[in-house]
Design an enzyme around this catalytic site. Structure first.
Site, mmCIF file in Angstrom:
data_model
loop_
_atom_site.group_PDB
_atom_site.id
_atom_site.type_symbol
_atom_site.label_atom_id
_atom_site.label_comp_id
_atom_site.label_asym_id
_atom_site.label_seq_id
_atom_site.Cartn_x
_atom_site.Cartn_y
_atom_site.Cartn_z
ATOM 1 N N ASN A 86 0.661 -1.184 0.183
ATOM 2 C CA ASN A 86 -0.035 -0.019 -0.118
ATOM 3 C C ASN A 86 0.786 1.130 -0.038
ATOM 4 O OD1 ASN A 86 -2.247 -1.861 0.093
ATOM 5 N ND2 ASN A 86 -2.435 -1.458 2.387
ATOM 6 N N HIS B 48 6.037 -0.280 -2.598
ATOM 7 C CA HIS B 48 5.277 0.430 -3.784
ATOM 8 C C HIS B 48 5.510 1.812 -3.616
ATOM 9 C CE1 HIS B 48 3.329 -3.323 -5.042
ATOM 10 N NE2 HIS B 48 4.458 -3.418 -5.416
ATOM 11 N N THR C 253 -4.397 -9.051 0.129
ATOM 12 C CA THR C 253 -3.752 -8.921 -0.904
ATOM 13 C C THR C 253 -4.060 -10.086 -1.924
ATOM 14 O OG1 THR C 253 -1.458 -8.778 -2.246
ATOM 15 C CG2 THR C 253 -1.795 -9.920 -0.209
HETATM 16 P P1 NAD Z 1 -5.839 -5.936 -4.928
HETATM 17 O O1 NAD Z 1 -6.782 -4.918 -5.076
HETATM 18 O O2 NAD Z 1 -5.465 -6.887 -6.001
HETATM 19 O O3 NAD Z 1 -6.577 -7.119 -3.849
HETATM 20 C C1 NAD Z 1 -7.126 -6.993 -2.711
HETATM 21 C C2 NAD Z 1 -7.535 -8.219 -1.884
HETATM 22 O O4 NAD Z 1 -8.007 -7.674 -0.789
HETATM 23 C C3 NAD Z 1 -8.318 -9.044 -2.441
HETATM 24 O O5 NAD Z 1 -7.881 -10.370 -2.620
HETATM 25 C C4 NAD Z 1 -9.562 -8.814 -1.682
HETATM 26 O O6 NAD Z 1 -10.532 -10.178 -1.616
HETATM 27 C C5 NAD Z 1 -9.153 -8.701 -0.207
HETATM 28 N N1 NAD Z 1 -9.787 -7.712 0.552
HETATM 29 C C6 NAD Z 1 -10.862 -6.774 0.353
HETATM 30 N N2 NAD Z 1 -11.446 -6.395 1.254
HETATM 31 C C7 NAD Z 1 -10.715 -7.173 2.461
HETATM 32 C C8 NAD Z 1 -10.759 -6.870 3.823
HETATM 33 N N3 NAD Z 1 -11.694 -5.977 4.455
HETATM 34 N N4 NAD Z 1 -9.995 -7.895 4.549
HETATM 35 C C9 NAD Z 1 -9.280 -8.855 4.052
HETATM 36 N N5 NAD Z 1 -9.271 -9.020 2.722
HETATM 37 C C10 NAD Z 1 -9.785 -8.091 1.751
HETATM 38 O O7 NAD Z 1 -4.624 -5.278 -3.784
HETATM 39 P P2 NAD Z 1 -3.273 -5.615 -3.815
HETATM 40 O O8 NAD Z 1 -3.106 -7.279 -3.648
HETATM 41 O O9 NAD Z 1 -2.692 -4.669 -2.745
HETATM 42 O O10 NAD Z 1 -2.536 -5.189 -5.166
HETATM 43 C C11 NAD Z 1 -2.871 -4.037 -5.896
HETATM 44 C C12 NAD Z 1 -1.871 -2.992 -6.042
HETATM 45 O O11 NAD Z 1 -2.534 -1.994 -6.118
HETATM 46 C C13 NAD Z 1 -0.846 -2.968 -5.011
HETATM 47 O O12 NAD Z 1 0.390 -2.889 -5.914
HETATM 48 C C14 NAD Z 1 -0.974 -1.898 -4.236
HETATM 49 O O13 NAD Z 1 0.278 -0.694 -4.388
HETATM 50 C C15 NAD Z 1 -1.880 -0.854 -5.109
HETATM 51 N N6 NAD Z 1 -3.098 -0.116 -4.136
HETATM 52 C C16 NAD Z 1 -2.994 0.454 -3.202
HETATM 53 C C17 NAD Z 1 -3.864 1.000 -2.432
HETATM 54 C C18 NAD Z 1 -3.504 1.575 -0.860
HETATM 55 O O14 NAD Z 1 -2.472 2.033 -0.700
HETATM 56 N N7 NAD Z 1 -4.519 1.658 -0.193
HETATM 57 C C19 NAD Z 1 -5.227 1.076 -2.972
HETATM 58 C C20 NAD Z 1 -5.230 0.276 -4.241
HETATM 59 C C21 NAD Z 1 -4.291 -0.174 -4.828
#
Ligand code: NAD
Ligand code: ZN
Length: 245
Positions: free
Chosen positions: A102, A119, A188
Site C-alpha cells: 500500500n 510500492h 492482497t
Molecule cells: P488488490 O486490489 O489486487 O486485492 C485486494 C485483496 O484484498 C483481494 O484479494 C480482496 O479479496 C481482499 N480484501 C478486500 N477487502 C478485504 C478486507 N476487508 N479484509 C481482508 N481482505 C480484503 O490489492 P493488492 O493485492 O494490494 O495489489 C494491487 C496493487 O494496488 C498494489 O500494488 C498496491 O500498491 C496498489 N493499491 C494500493 C492501495 C492503497 O495504498 N490503499 C489501494 C489500491 C491499490
C-alpha cells in the site's frame, strides 16, 4: 471468527513474524482496492491507464489529478482495527517486519514502526529523471510541477505498473521473508509480482504461512492456515487471543 488454537500458540511463541499487506487491509478505512471499479470521472480508466510511466508521459495532468484525489482521500481516512492490530503485534513480538504494497501510509499512522513500503508512498514526490530529488508532496506546488534541481517533471513517489521496485527495500523484504517463522499474507490478491513471491520464499525456508482474505487467492492452496474474513475483524481477534488472553 474461530482461530485455531495451535495457530494462536504459534503466533504467541514465534520470534520472527512477517506480515505482507495489500489494498484489502485499507478497504475498511474507506480506500478502494485496485479491483474495485473506478467510478465517476474515472470510470473510463483502468488503473493500468493511469498508474504507468507511459500514461504520465502522455498526460501528466490527468495522472496528477488521479493521485491528488487519492492522496487527499488517504489523508482524510483513519487507520482501522486491522492496521492497529498489526502495530500491536509488533509491540508484542520479538522481531516483526511489516511489508506493505500500500502507498497510503496508514500503517505508520497506526503506530507500526518497522515498515517496508514496496510500492512507495503517495505523500511523497520525486524527480521523474531520478536526479535524487525526493520530498514530501507539500513541498512542491503547481499542477504539473518541475524538479527544482534538473527541471524534469516531478511525479508521485510510487511504483507504477512495469517499473522496478526500490531494490534496497525489496532486498530487505526478501530477507525478512526467508528468515520468518510465521508469514501472514493479508488483504492482497497475491497476483502482483514480486510481492506475490514473498510468501513462497518464506514457505521454502520453513515458515508457516497464514492468509487473511475475504476470498481465496492463487496463494490459498499453499497456505497452512486460511482465515476467511475481514482483516479488521480477524487480526484484532488473533492479537487478542495470542497476547491478551
Ligand atoms: P488488490 O486490489 O489486487 O486485492 C485486494 C485483496 O484484498 C483481494 O484479494 C480482496 O479479496 C481482499 N480484501 C478486500 N477487502 C478485504 C478486507 N476487508 N479484509 C481482508 N481482505 C480484503 O490489492 P493488492 O493485492 O494490494 O495489489 C494491487 C496493487 O494496488 C498494489 O500494488 C498496491 O500498491 C496498489 N493499491 C494500493 C492501495 C492503497 O495504498 N490503499 C489501494 C489500491 C491499490
Ligand atoms: Zn530532477
Amino acid at each position: 471468527m474461530h482461530i485455531p488454537k495451535d495457530l494462536v500458540e504459534l503466533i504467541h511463541s514465534s520470534a520472527r513474524i512477517v506480515a505482507l499487506t495489500g489494498a484489502g487491509i485499507s478497504q475498511e478505512s474507506g480506500l478502494r482496492t485496485f479491483r474495485d471499479k473506478l467510478d465517476g470521472l474515472w470510470a473510463q480508466y483502468k488503473p493500468e491507464d493511469l498508474a504507468t510511466p507511459g500514461a504520465f508521459n502522455r498526460n501528466p495532468g490527468i495522472v496528477w489529478e488521479f493521485y491528488n484525489i487519492r492522496r487527499l482521500k488517504a489523508c482524510e481516512v483513519e487507520p482501522n482495527p486491522g492496521h492497529l492490530a498489526l502495530a500491536e503485534m509488533e509491540k508484542n513480538s520479538e522481531r516483526f517486519v511489516l511489508i506493505t504494497q500500500n502507498v497510503d501510509g496508514l500503517h505508520t499512522r497506526a503506530g507500526s514502526r518497522n515498515v517496508l513500503e514496496l510500492h512507495g508512498n503517495i505523500t511523497r514526490v520525486k524527480c521523474s529523471r531520478n536526479c535524487g530529488i525526493i520530498t514530501e508532496w507539500e513541498e512542491i506546488s503547481g499542477s504539473s510541477p518541475a524538479c527544482p534541481k534538473c527541471g524534469a517533471k516531478i511525479r508521485p513517489d510510487v511504483v507504477w505498473f512495469g517499473e522496478m521496485l526500490p531494490q534496497g527495500i525489496l532486498k530487505s523484504a526478501m530477507q525478512a521473508a526467508r528468515e520468518s517463522d510465521v508469514f501472514l499474507s493479508i488483504g492482497t490478491s497475491a497476483l502482483v509480482q514480486p510481492a506475490a513471491s514473498l510468501p513462497l520464499m518464506a514457505k521454502q525456508n520453513g515458515a508457516v504461512i497464514v492468509e487473511v482474505n475475504l476470498e481465496e487467492t492463487p496463494l490459498t492452496p499453499l497456505v497452512d492456515y486460511f482465515l476467511l474474513g475481514k482483516a479488521g475483524e480477524v487480526l484484532p481477534e488473533l492479537v487478542r487471543a495470542a497476547w491478551f488472553r
